[in-house]
Design an enzyme around this catalytic site. Sequence first.
Site, PDB file in Angstrom:
ATOM      1  CD  GLU A  57      -1.325  -2.377   2.026  1.00 46.96           C
ATOM      2  OE1 GLU A  57      -2.115  -3.143   2.598  1.00 46.96           O
ATOM      3  OE2 GLU A  57      -0.077  -2.564   2.033  1.00 46.96           O
ATOM      4  CB  CYS A  83      -0.556  -4.465   8.483  1.00 44.66           C
ATOM      5  SG  CYS A  83       0.465  -3.042   8.077  1.00 44.66           S
TER       6      CYS A  83
END
Length: 367
Positions: A57, A83
């Site tokens: 990301e 996460c």
Amino acid sequence: MTFSAQDTLHMTSALALASEALFLTSPNPRVGCVIVGTNGEVLGSGHTQRAGEAHAEVMALRHAQAKHHDVKGATAYVTLEPCSHHGRTGPCCDALAAASVTRVVVAVQDPNPLVAGEGIARLRAAGVRVDVGLLGEEAKGLNIGFFKRMTHSTPWVRMKVAASLDGQTALENGVSQWITSAPARDDGHAWRARACAVLTGIGTVMEDDPQLDVRAVLTPRQPTLVVMDSQLETPLTAKLFAPGRPVWIYCAVDNADRRKALEAKGAQVICLPNASGKVDLAAMLKDLGTKQINEVHVEAGHKLNGSLLREDLVDELLTYLAPKLMGQGRGMTNLGPFTTLDDAKALSFHEVTQIGPDLRILARLSR
């Protein structure tokens, strides 16, 4: 949840990016991310880097920034739940929310207990729409060892065998080079490269003196070499000792002098005996799980292969079959002899592919 054709297209691209990280991210999962603007333009993309470096990301956000794209209102396609915890990097769910994306499409929830839905929950709490379940099985397949370790605390065990069509891995005199073709051997190196560890037995070390490293494909790292050596007989001159490559030797009888000599060669010696005076294979796999090993690639002889199969410790067989008949020789395992067919190990064919003149068969153990 119904996903559009465009959703599938972009998640497929994210999975392709994750595949580029196949040899790179261990022990972290292989993840890809694609950020798409409201007009359908790809604004940024990336995959997870080495452990301790940026996740997919963040790489995608950096890529968009480098191209001077504003991701506000965009959709991010991620192959694994972002996460939510502080490890060696910051939470990716927070990075996406701070970038003002309005939708995140997640292939599959992260099995890591430190995440396990928390990343999705935090995105939704920040007002981001999150849709889960697009191409989830494909995403799991890229990280099959990571999922196994997170849910069972042990790695995924893949046993590689090269054999003739009648199941022989060598002639009776031990000659085995080469049963399969160069393309099959190169393909085997690619499977070595994706593993966290290559496992072999002392018999293979003594008879073949193999390197068991990755040579036929480019890789940024070599997998750890794990040797089952009950009596600590590994020769100090063995080719498996290479500068900078971790070697873990599991034994059942701890000889202080031999341990010291092997440790001087750079090996780590772990003593895990069972009641029979052999290495406790189940305990060994548990230990590898604590060492963050996701995938174990077994390249061993018929004795260790048989022991692992008898104890139901193998998840998958990676078998290369050459189009030749060798007659009497050395088989794949020393299983049996069985008295009934019900005793046979049941398998399911997962994939059959022709590699050069040979067949590559991925078969999974039925549980």
